[in-house]
Write a protein that holds these residues in place. Structure first.
Motif, PDB file in Angstrom:
ATOM      1  N   VAL A 114       0.834  -1.204   0.000  1.00 47.45           N
ATOM      2  CA  VAL A 114       0.000   0.000   0.000  1.00 47.45           C
ATOM      3  C   VAL A 114       0.864   1.246   0.000  1.00 47.45           C
ATOM      4  CG1 VAL A 114      -1.613   1.357   1.413  1.00 47.45           C
ATOM      5  CG2 VAL A 114      -1.989  -1.094   1.090  1.00 47.45           C
ATOM      6  N   ARG A 115       1.856   1.268   0.877  1.00 49.00           N
ATOM      7  CA  ARG A 115       2.716   2.441   1.001  1.00 49.00           C
ATOM      8  C   ARG A 115       3.465   2.720  -0.305  1.00 49.00           C
ATOM      9  NH1 ARG A 115       4.442   6.553   1.214  1.00 49.00           N
ATOM     10  NH2 ARG A 115       5.663   7.697   2.758  1.00 49.00           N
ATOM     11  N   THR A 116       3.909   1.669  -0.967  1.00 53.03           N
ATOM     12  CA  THR A 116       4.684   1.857  -2.193  1.00 53.03           C
ATOM     13  C   THR A 116       3.804   2.317  -3.346  1.00 53.03           C
ATOM     14  OG1 THR A 116       6.146   0.082  -1.420  1.00 53.03           O
ATOM     15  CG2 THR A 116       6.408   0.798  -3.678  1.00 53.03           C
ATOM     16  N   ILE A 117       2.586   1.801  -3.435  1.00 54.25           N
ATOM     17  CA  ILE A 117       1.656   2.271  -4.465  1.00 54.25           C
ATOM     18  C   ILE A 117       1.360   3.753  -4.258  1.00 54.25           C
ATOM     19  CG2 ILE A 117      -0.732   2.113  -5.285  1.00 54.25           C
ATOM     20  CD1 ILE A 117      -0.541  -0.928  -4.878  1.00 54.25           C
ATOM     21  N   LEU A 118       1.154   4.162  -3.019  1.00 58.53           N
ATOM     22  CA  LEU A 118       0.885   5.570  -2.737  1.00 58.53           C
ATOM     23  C   LEU A 118       2.056   6.461  -3.129  1.00 58.53           C
ATOM     24  CD1 LEU A 118      -0.860   5.387   0.761  1.00 58.53           C
ATOM     25  CD2 LEU A 118      -1.919   6.080  -1.394  1.00 58.53           C
ATOM     26  N   SER A 142      -3.786  13.640  -1.220  1.00 62.84           N
ATOM     27  CA  SER A 142      -2.498  14.348  -1.148  1.00 62.84           C
ATOM     28  C   SER A 142      -1.396  13.631  -1.911  1.00 62.84           C
ATOM     29  CB  SER A 142      -2.074  14.529   0.318  1.00 62.84           C
ATOM     30  OG  SER A 142      -1.750  13.286   0.903  1.00 62.84           O
ATOM     31  N   ALA A 143      -1.594  12.348  -2.224  1.00 57.73           N
ATOM     32  CA  ALA A 143      -0.566  11.576  -2.915  1.00 57.73           C
ATOM     33  C   ALA A 143      -0.572  11.794  -4.426  1.00 57.73           C
ATOM     34  CB  ALA A 143      -0.724  10.085  -2.614  1.00 57.73           C
ATOM     35  N   GLY A 144      -1.584  12.502  -4.943  1.00 55.47           N
ATOM     36  CA  GLY A 144      -1.678  12.701  -6.377  1.00 55.47           C
ATOM     37  C   GLY A 144      -2.171  11.452  -7.089  1.00 55.47           C
ATOM     38  N   LEU A 145      -2.677  11.618  -8.305  1.00 58.00           N
ATOM     39  CA  LEU A 145      -3.211  10.506  -9.094  1.00 58.00           C
ATOM     40  C   LEU A 145      -4.141   9.640  -8.241  1.00 58.00           C
ATOM     41  CD1 LEU A 145       0.073   9.420 -10.959  1.00 58.00           C
ATOM     42  CD2 LEU A 145      -1.765  10.845 -11.858  1.00 58.00           C
ATOM     43  N   TYR A 146      -4.945  10.302  -7.409  1.00 56.78           N
ATOM     44  CA  TYR A 146      -5.700   9.567  -6.392  1.00 56.78           C
ATOM     45  C   TYR A 146      -6.791   8.679  -6.967  1.00 56.78           C
ATOM     46  CZ  TYR A 146      -8.115  14.053  -6.990  1.00 56.78           C
ATOM     47  OH  TYR A 146      -8.696  15.178  -7.517  1.00 56.78           O
ATOM     48  N   ASN A 147      -7.384   9.042  -8.104  1.00 53.59           N
ATOM     49  CA  ASN A 147      -8.387   8.147  -8.702  1.00 53.59           C
ATOM     50  C   ASN A 147      -7.731   6.856  -9.185  1.00 53.59           C
ATOM     51  OD1 ASN A 147     -10.722   9.776  -8.390  1.00 53.59           O
ATOM     52  ND2 ASN A 147     -10.075  11.046 -10.118  1.00 53.59           N
ATOM     53  N   GLN A 148      -6.592   6.996  -9.841  1.00 47.95           N
ATOM     54  CA  GLN A 148      -5.868   5.832 -10.335  1.00 47.95           C
ATOM     55  C   GLN A 148      -5.354   4.981  -9.179  1.00 47.95           C
ATOM     56  OE1 GLN A 148      -2.796   6.888 -13.136  1.00 47.95           O
ATOM     57  NE2 GLN A 148      -1.663   4.999 -12.800  1.00 47.95           N
ATOM     58  N   LYS A 149      -4.764   5.618  -8.186  1.00 47.90           N
ATOM     59  CA  LYS A 149      -4.186   4.868  -7.064  1.00 47.90           C
ATOM     60  C   LYS A 149      -5.259   4.202  -6.203  1.00 47.90           C
ATOM     61  CE  LYS A 149       0.079   7.578  -6.801  1.00 47.90           C
ATOM     62  NZ  LYS A 149       0.899   8.524  -6.011  1.00 47.90           N
ATOM     63  N   SER A 150      -6.410   4.840  -6.040  1.00 47.96           N
ATOM     64  CA  SER A 150      -7.474   4.217  -5.241  1.00 47.96           C
ATOM     65  C   SER A 150      -7.961   2.943  -5.920  1.00 47.96           C
ATOM     66  CB  SER A 150      -8.637   5.196  -5.040  1.00 47.96           C
ATOM     67  OG  SER A 150      -9.179   5.622  -6.282  1.00 47.96           O
ATOM     68  N   ALA A 151      -8.064   2.964  -7.249  1.00 48.15           N
ATOM     69  CA  ALA A 151      -8.463   1.751  -7.971  1.00 48.15           C
ATOM     70  C   ALA A 151      -7.401   0.669  -7.826  1.00 48.15           C
ATOM     71  CB  ALA A 151      -8.694   2.076  -9.449  1.00 48.15           C
ATOM     72  N   MET A 152      -6.120   1.052  -7.901  1.00 49.02           N
ATOM     73  CA  MET A 152      -5.032   0.084  -7.724  1.00 49.02           C
ATOM     74  C   MET A 152      -5.072  -0.546  -6.339  1.00 49.02           C
ATOM     75  SD  MET A 152      -1.781   2.114  -9.323  1.00 49.02           S
ATOM     76  CE  MET A 152      -1.707   2.631 -11.049  1.00 49.02           C
ATOM     77  N   LEU A 153      -5.299   0.279  -5.322  1.00 49.26           N
ATOM     78  CA  LEU A 153      -5.312  -0.224  -3.948  1.00 49.26           C
ATOM     79  C   LEU A 153      -6.464  -1.197  -3.725  1.00 49.26           C
ATOM     80  CD1 LEU A 153      -4.447   3.079  -2.057  1.00 49.26           C
ATOM     81  CD2 LEU A 153      -2.999   1.036  -2.215  1.00 49.26           C
ATOM     82  N   ILE A 154      -7.613  -0.890  -4.274  1.00 53.18           N
ATOM     83  CA  ILE A 154      -8.765  -1.791  -4.130  1.00 53.18           C
ATOM     84  C   ILE A 154      -8.493  -3.108  -4.842  1.00 53.18           C
ATOM     85  CG2 ILE A 154     -11.175  -2.143  -4.774  1.00 53.18           C
ATOM     86  CD1 ILE A 154     -11.581   0.886  -4.256  1.00 53.18           C
TER      87      ILE A 154
END
Length: 278
Positions: free
Chosen positions: A65-69, A116-128
């Motif tokens: 999770v931390r690395t994806i963020l 705050s991490a940027g690209l939050y729509n893309q990263k939220s999908a990746m995390l899920i």
């Protein structure tokens, strides 16, 4: 007597164990005079300059999770996003709960949480997707952690690379910081720039080609330290636009072993090594 608040939050250890005491690593000795390759000499000099730390022992899913963020952003931006995510979804000490919570998270809410991490729509999908994969394939984050720690590095790496949002650097960071695996040298933008600029890797090499060179030329016990120390060196000395050698060759501790590919002190020009004239 000094107050406890005066003590450093992360005291510097007195030796480097790249695999961690429980990750199969061994203590590394940094001596540039005995280095077998130029890449090892660079890492040895970094070992004399920067404090040394242990690797391994982080929870694998939390590390993922931390690395994806952290992708395509700075620690300064990604750390608040990580803290906000843990505050909202990590509502118990159970690591499995975080994976399950993210697997069932509403994407727009997760995106807002990590904005705050940027690209939050893309990263939220990746995390899920990553959380769903961990729950479906391993049953729990604890089992995923055991997989990362116990399986062969090649198996772990190949498996992680099949997950959406997990590239080579993310997979290698999980292997290093969670699995405590020796011989893993993750390549981020700093590492990619610096070892091509030094002439250790070919100027046109991609991230994977740089990793192949470094893992072949740097002893396994020094790879983890080499990754983190190179990042620190890149921030302090060998920056992308204004490396220290641009104005003063003696300002860089690697000046005598660096080929300065793409750096031209005479004109003040700096280009990517791949764009440097041959």
């Amino acid at each position: 007597m000094s107050d406890e608040s005066d003590q450093p939050a992360d005291p510097e250890p007195d030796r480097n164990i790249s695999g961690g005491t429980t990750g199969g690593g061994t203590a590394a000795t940094f001596d540039p005079a005995t280095a077998d390759t130029r890449a090892e000499r660079v890492v040895d000099r970094l070992g004399e300059r920067y404090w040394q730390k242990t690797y391994g022992g982080q929870d694998a899913f939390t590390c993922l999770v931390r690395t994806i963020l952290s992708q395509n952003t700075s620690d300064k931006a990604s750390q608040p996003a990580h803290d906000a995510l843990i505050d909202r979804y990590g509502h118990s000490s159970s690591r499995a709960d975080l994976a399950a919570a993210l697997a069932h998270a509403e994407q727009s809410q997760l995106a807002e949480t990590i904005s705050s991490a940027g690209l939050y729509n893309q990263k939220s999908a990746m995390l899920i997707d990553a959380a769903e994969w961990v729950c479906d394939e391993f049953g729990s984050a604890d089992e995923f952690d055991r997989f990362v720690t116990d399986e062969t590095p090649d198996t772990v790496r190949e498996t992680l690379l099949d997950v959406r949002g997990v590239g080579p650097k993310t997979a290698d960071c999980v292997l290093l910081f969670a699995g405590g695996r020796g011989g893993v040298f993750p390549v981020d933008t700093h590492v990619h720039r610096i070892y091509r600029r030094m002439g250790i890797a070919p100027p046109e090499a991609d991230h994977e080609e740089v990793r192949t060179v470094l893992e072949a030329e740097v002893p396994a016990a020094k790879c983890g330290f080499g990754h983190t120390a190179t990042i620190q060196f890149g921030r302090e000395f060998c920056t992308a636009r204004k490396p220290a050698c641009l104005e003063d060759p003696e300002a860089c501790p690697m000046a005598d072993i660096c080929e300065q590919v793409g750096v031209y002190p005479e004109t003040g020009e700096v280009v990517d090594p791949a764009d440097a004239p041959t």
